[in-house]
Design an enzyme around this catalytic site. Structure first.
Site, PDB file in Angstrom:
ATOM      1  N   GLU A 314     -35.108 -32.731 -41.593  1.00 41.97           N
ATOM      2  CA  GLU A 314     -33.659 -32.651 -41.876  1.00 41.97           C
ATOM      3  C   GLU A 314     -33.225 -31.257 -42.330  1.00 41.97           C
ATOM      4  OE1 GLU A 314     -32.561 -35.758 -44.606  1.00 41.97           O
ATOM      5  OE2 GLU A 314     -33.550 -37.324 -43.442  1.00 41.97           O
ATOM      6  N   GLU A 418     -36.775 -41.610 -39.471  1.00 39.65           N
ATOM      7  CA  GLU A 418     -36.365 -42.391 -40.648  1.00 39.65           C
ATOM      8  C   GLU A 418     -35.193 -43.273 -40.237  1.00 39.65           C
ATOM      9  OE1 GLU A 418     -35.264 -40.215 -44.151  1.00 39.65           O
ATOM     10  OE2 GLU A 418     -36.988 -38.859 -44.018  1.00 39.65           O
TER      11      GLU A 418
END
Length: 458
Positions: A314, A418
Site C-alpha cells: 500500500e 488483503e
C-alpha cells in the site's frame, strides 16, 4: 470480376479448347467420366494429425485440374485461405494444406464433386470425404513464465507453478495471522467452516521486539504447522522504524512507527530518501533490519518452506488525496521502487533467501491507473501483483482486476492481498476476475469470543 470466377472461366476455356479442337488433340487418350477416379490419400481414414496443421495429398487416376470456384469444406466451414492452401502437384495429386485446428477434435474434410476434373476431358471426379481427428498438440506456454529469481528453490517454484495451474480455475482462501505471530484466526475459520485456509499470512510488524518473551519470529511453529498441513505460507511487513537516530540507538520502541505524520498512532519521521543513501544512519538501520528478516526467511528455507513475500504494501496510500500513509511511500513511487530493488538485492543476493515469491501490492483507484502503472517496479522485479480491497459488497472488483492486468500486460498472476468482506467467487468467475487468492484481515481475538461472524460480516 472475382479472382475465383476468372480462374474458373480460364479453366473451362482451356478445358474446351483442348478437348474440342481437332487440330490440337491432346497427347493423352480421351476419357469417360469413370476414368477420373480418386485413388488414394496420404492421410488414412480416422488418422490422428497435429492440431497445428497438416498437409494431405489426394492422388487421382489421371492428370487433373482444380476448379477454384468450388469450396472445400472442413467441418462444414469453407477451408481457410483456400486459394493458397490447395494446389495441384505432379499432375495427378491435389495437395490440401489444413489450417491450425482445435486439439482433440473430430474433423471431416470434403472435396465436393465438380471440384476436380480430368485434364482434356469433360469428366469430373466424384466427391471425396475424409474423416480424421486432432491430437493433444503442444502444451500451451503460460504467459506468467517463471519466478524472477533464477536460483529460486524447487519448493518455491512448485508453489508458484501450483498458483499458475489454478489460475482461472480456483481462488485460494487466505487468512491474516493475528499480530502476535500465531494461527488463531485461521483456527477460528477452521472451527466455523470445517475447512483449513489455503494461505496464512504472518506480519513482521513487531520485529523490533522479536526475542522478547511475548513474541519471537525465530519461533517458526505457526508457519511450520501451516506448511505441514499442506497450506501455503505468506509473510508481510508493517515495517516499524525509529523516528530519529537516538530512538534506534536507545532501543526506545515507543518512538518507532510505520505511519506518516498526521496519523493518530505509530507515527515516524523516518526518511526513505535518507535511508537509500549509503553512509546515513537510516541506511545502516534498514540494512540491519533486512538482515534480521532474512535470518527468519533463511530458517524457513532450510526447512523447505517457501514464502509468498509481500513487503512495502500500500505504498501509494490514497492517490486521489495524495496521501501515502506509510513511510516507504511518503516520498513517491520512485523512492519506493528503489527500496524494493534494494530489498531484493539484500535478501536474495546478499543473504541467499531463494525461497521467496515476490508480491507487489498496488493501490487501485478508478481514474488513477496511469499513476498505479508508473509506481510499479516492473515485471522483471515482481512475481505476482496484488491489491488490498475493503469493499461494502461481495462483488468481483473487476475494475481493479482489469487495471492490474493492464499494468502487467497480462503477464502476472493477480491476488487480493488483503480484504474484508470476501468477494463472491461465483461472481468473480462470471466476471472473469480470476483472482489467485484472497486474504481476509484478522478480527482480533475472535477465537476467544467464539462469534459466528468476523468483523467484516463474513
Amino acid at each position: 470480376m472475382k479472382k475465383t470466377s476468372y480462374l474458373f472461366i480460364s479453366f473451362i476455356m482451356a478445358f474446351f479448347a483442348v478437348s474440342c479442337d481437332d487440330d490440337h488433340k491432346p497427347d493423352w487418350p480421351e476419357q469417360s467420366p469413370s476414368d477420373v477416379r480418386f485413388e488414394a490419400s496420404s492421410l488414412t481414414e480416422g488418422q490422428t494429425v497435429s492440431p497445428e496443421g497438416a498437409v494431405v495429398d489426394f492422388t487421382y487416376s489421371t492428370a487433373i485440374a482444380f476448379n477454384s470456384a468450388a469450396e472445400l469444406l472442413l467441418n462444414d466451414e469453407s477451408l481457410a485461405n483456400q486459394a493458397n492452401a490447395v494446389t495441384v502437384v505432379d499432375g495427378k495429386t491435389l495437395r490440401v494444406e489444413l489450417p491450425e485446428m482445435t486439439p482433440l477434435t473430430d474433423y471431416t474434410l470434403v472435396i465436393p464433386d465438380r471440384a476436380v476434373a480430368g485434364v482434356g476431358s469433360m469428366a469430373f471426379a466424384p466427391a471425396v470425404k475424409l474423416s480424421f481427428k486432432t491430437g493433444e498438440g503442444k502444451p500451451q506456454e503460460s504467459p506468467y513464465g517463471t519466478l524472477i529469481n533464477a536460483n529460486a528453490t524447487a519448493q518455491a517454484a512448485n508453489v508458484y507453478n501450483f498458483l499458475v495451474e489454478n489460475h482461472g480455475k480456483k481462488i485460494l482462501s487466505g487468512a491474516m495471522a493475528n499480530v502476535n505471530n500465531n494461527n488463531d484466526f485461521a483456527s477460528w475459520i477452521k472451527a466455523k467452516t470445517g475447512k483449513d485456509v489455503a494461505i496464512t499470512c504472518y506480519d513482521f510488524i513487531h520485529l523490533p521486539q522479536s526475542g522478547e518473551n511475548w513474541i519471537d519470529y525465530n519461533d517458526l511453529t505457526p508457519a511450520e504447522a501451516q506448511w505441514n498441513a499442506n497450506g501455503l505460507v505468506s509473510y508481510m511487513w508493517h515495517w516499524n522504524v525509529p523516528t530519529d537516530e537516538s530512538a534506534w540507538r536507545d532501543k526506545d520502541y515507543t518512538r518507532y512507527g510505520y505511519n506518516t505524520p498526521g496519523a493518530e498512532s505509530n507515527v515516524t519521521e523516518f526518511d526513505i530518501e535518507e535511508a537509500l543513501k549509503e553512509g546515513t544512519w537510516q541506511h545502516d538501520f534498514i540494512i540491519e533490519d533486512m538482515a534480521k528478516v532474512a535470518a527468519v526467511l533463511k530458517k524457513l528455507q532450510e526447512k523447505g518452506i517457501p514464502v509468498i513475500w509481500r513487503p512495502l504494501h500500500e505504498a501509494a496510500g490514497d492517490y486521489e488525496f495524495k496521501n501515502p500513509w506509510f513511510w516507504w511511500g511518503a516520498k513517491g513511487g520512485e523512492a519506493t521502487k528503489n527500496l524494493w530493488k534494494l530489498m531484493y538485492e539484500q535478501l536474495v543476493n546478499v543473504h541467499g533467501c531463494n525461497n521467496l515469491i515476490w508480491v507487489w501490492t498496488a493501490q487501485y483507484k478508478q481514474g488513477y491507473e496511469a499513476q498505479m502503472k508508473q509506481d510499479y517496479p516492473g515485471n522483471e522485479y515482481v512475481d505476482i501483483v496484488g491489491t488490498d480491497i475493503y469493499a461494502d459488497s461481495d462483488q468481483s472488483q473487476i475494475g481493479a482486476y482489469t487495471a492490474l492486468e493492464a499494468m502487467t500486460q497480462g503477464k502476472k498472476l493477480i491476488a487480493i492481498s488483503e480484504t474484508g468482506l470476501v468477494q463472491n467467487p461465483d461472481v468473480c468467475f462470471a466476471d472473469k476476475a480470476y483472482w489467485s487468492w484472497f486474504n481476509i484481515w484478522y478480527t482480533y481475538n475472535i477465537h476467544e469470543s467464539g462469534d459466528d461472524k468476523d468483523g467484516f460480516g463474513n
